[in-house]
Enzyme design. Structure first.
Site, PDB file in Angstrom:
ATOM      1  N   VAL A 156       0.864  -1.174   0.000  1.00 24.63           N
ATOM      2  CA  VAL A 156       0.000   0.000   0.000  1.00 24.63           C
ATOM      3  C   VAL A 156       0.902   1.225   0.000  1.00 24.63           C
ATOM      4  CG1 VAL A 156      -1.856   1.242   1.168  1.00 24.63           C
ATOM      5  CG2 VAL A 156      -1.739  -1.260   1.335  1.00 24.63           C
ATOM      6  N   CYS A 157       0.650   2.144  -0.906  1.00 22.78           N
ATOM      7  CA  CYS A 157       1.362   3.421  -0.956  1.00 22.78           C
ATOM      8  C   CYS A 157       2.884   3.189  -1.053  1.00 22.78           C
ATOM      9  CB  CYS A 157       0.990   4.250   0.263  1.00 22.78           C
ATOM     10  SG  CYS A 157       1.388   6.015   0.126  1.00 22.78           S
TER      11      CYS A 157
END
Length: 326
Positions: free
Chosen positions: A104-105
Site C-alpha cells: 500500500v502506498c
C-alpha cells in the site's frame, strides 16, 4: 481454514494504510464461507508506533509463520524500513511461499528494495512515483494507477487505493458478490478500476506553474477543436517553437501529451457517468475516431472504453447501457 493475511509494519507506518486493508478483510470474513485471519508483524514485535502517534500490537518476524498474503504498508518510515536487512529477508522469504505479495502506498519501496518489482508494472502514491522510478529504473512505474497486479505481486497508491486493492483481493478469493457486499458495508465503491487516475490531470498540470494554467483551462473547454501547437501558441501570444519549449519546461510534458491527458480525463468521465454512445464521446472530446480513443484508453488505463463503462456500472450495482451507433 482461514486465509491468513500478514501486515508488515515498521516505526512511523501510516495507520490508515493498515486499518483500511484490515477492515476490508475483516468485513469480508464475516460474509463469506472462508474467514480471514489478519496478523500484524514487525521486526521485534510488540507495540509499533505509527506516524500519527497511535500504536498497534505486532508479532515478531520470527513467530509470524506462513501467510497466504503479505501486505506491506506505507508511511513516513518507509525509507528507513527499506534498508533493514531483517525486513528485506522476511519479504523475500514470503515471496517464495505466499500466494500474493502486496503493498500500500510507499510500501512499494520495500518490495522494490527486495527485488520483487524488477521488470514488473507497479504503482505507489503519485508524489513518490518519480522517486520510485529514479531509484529503481527496472520497474515500469504506472504513476497514475490506483492499483496494479503483475502476477502474484500487487501494488496500490495511497490509503483509499489500499482499500480498492483489498476489495479486489477479496473478490479474487470469495467472488464478486462478497466483494460487492463488503464494499456496501464499508460504504465505498465496489470496484474502481486499477487503471483509474489517482488525481485530476487538469489540477496536476495547472499546479505546476501559473503561466499556463489559463491555457490549460481553455484547452479543457475546447477539446473538440483541432488543438495544434500553432493554435495553442497563438492563445498565449508566443511563437510555436518558443511555446513548445516553455510549455514542456513548465508543465513537464509536451503540448500534445497535455491535450491527450485532458481529452482522456473528459472522455473517461463521460464514459463512466453517462449513457452517451462511445462514438459520440469520441467526437465530443476531440478524439473524433472511436478507434483512436480506444487506443488512447488502452495506453493510459490498460482497458478499452467499453470495459471502463462496465466496471463503473458494476461499482454502482447497475447494468451498463446498451451502446448505440450514431
Amino acid at each position: 481454514m482461514p486465509i491468513r493475511i500478514g501486515l508488515l509494519l515498521y516505526p512511523d507506518f501510516q495507520l490508515l494504510d493498515a486499518a483500511g486493508v484490515t477492515a476490508a478483510f475483516e468485513i469480508a470474513g464475516t460474509l463469506g464461507e472462508a474467514a480471514y485471519e489478519t496478523m500484524a508483524v514487525s521486526r521485534h514485535g510488540g507495540l509499533v508506533r505509527s506516524s500519527s502517534g497511535m500504536a498497534l500490537e505486532t508479532v515478531p518476524l520470527a513467530k509470524a509463520g506462513f501467510f497466504d498474503t503479505l501486505v506491506v504498508v506505507g508511511g513516513e518510515g518507509h525509507a528507513t524500513a527499506m534498508d533493514c536487512p531483517a525486513l528485506q529477508g522476511f519479504i523475500r522469504h514470503h515471496a517464495g511461499t505466499a500466494r500474493r505479495i502486496c503493498s500500500v502506498c510507499t510500501g512499494a519501496f520495500l518490495l522494490a528494495a527486495a527485488g520483487l518489482l524488477d521488470g514488473r508494472r507497479a504503482t505507489t502514491h503519485w508524489q513518490q512515483a518519480g522517486t520510485l522510478k529514479a531509484r529503481f529504473p527496472g520497474i515500469r512505474v504506472s504513476a497514475e494507477a490506483i492499483h496494479v497486479q503483475d502476477g502474484p505481486v500487487w501494488t496500490s497508491a495511497g490509503i483509499s487505493a489500499g482499500i480498492d486493492m483489498a476489495l479486489a483481493l477479496v473478490t479474487e478469493d470469495l467472488g464478486a458478490e462478497i466483494g460487492r457486499r463488503t464494499a456496501q458495508q464499508m460504504v465505498v465503491f465496489y470496484h474502481r478500476p486499477g487503471g483509474q487516475s489517482q488525481f485530476s490531470a487538469l489540477l496536476e498540470m495547472a499546479s505546476t506553474q501559473d503561466r499556463f494554467s489559463g491555457l490549460l483551462g481553455w484547452i479543457r473547454s475546447n477539446l473538440q477543436q483541432r488543438l495544434t501547437v500553432d493554435v495553442l501558441a497563438s492563445q498565449v501570444g508566443m511563437s510555436p517553437r518558443n511555446f513548445s519549449r516553455s510549455f514542456r519546461g513548465a508543465v513537464g510534458m509536451s503540448p500534445a501529451r497535455a491535450v491527450e491527458k485532458l481529452r482522456l480525463e473528459a472522455a473517461r468521465e463521460r464514459v463512466e457517468r453517462s449513457t452517451l454512445p462511445i462514438e459520440a464521446i469520441a467526437v465530443m472530446t476531440g478524439f473524433h475516431d472511436p478507434e483512436r480513443m480506444r487506443r488512447a484508453f488502452l495506453r493510459e488505463f490498460h482497458q478499452p472504453p467499453q470495459a471502463v463503462r462496465r466496471n463503473a456500472a458494476d461499482s454502482r450495482g447497475c447494468t451498463p447501457p446498451r451502446l448505440r451507433a450514431v
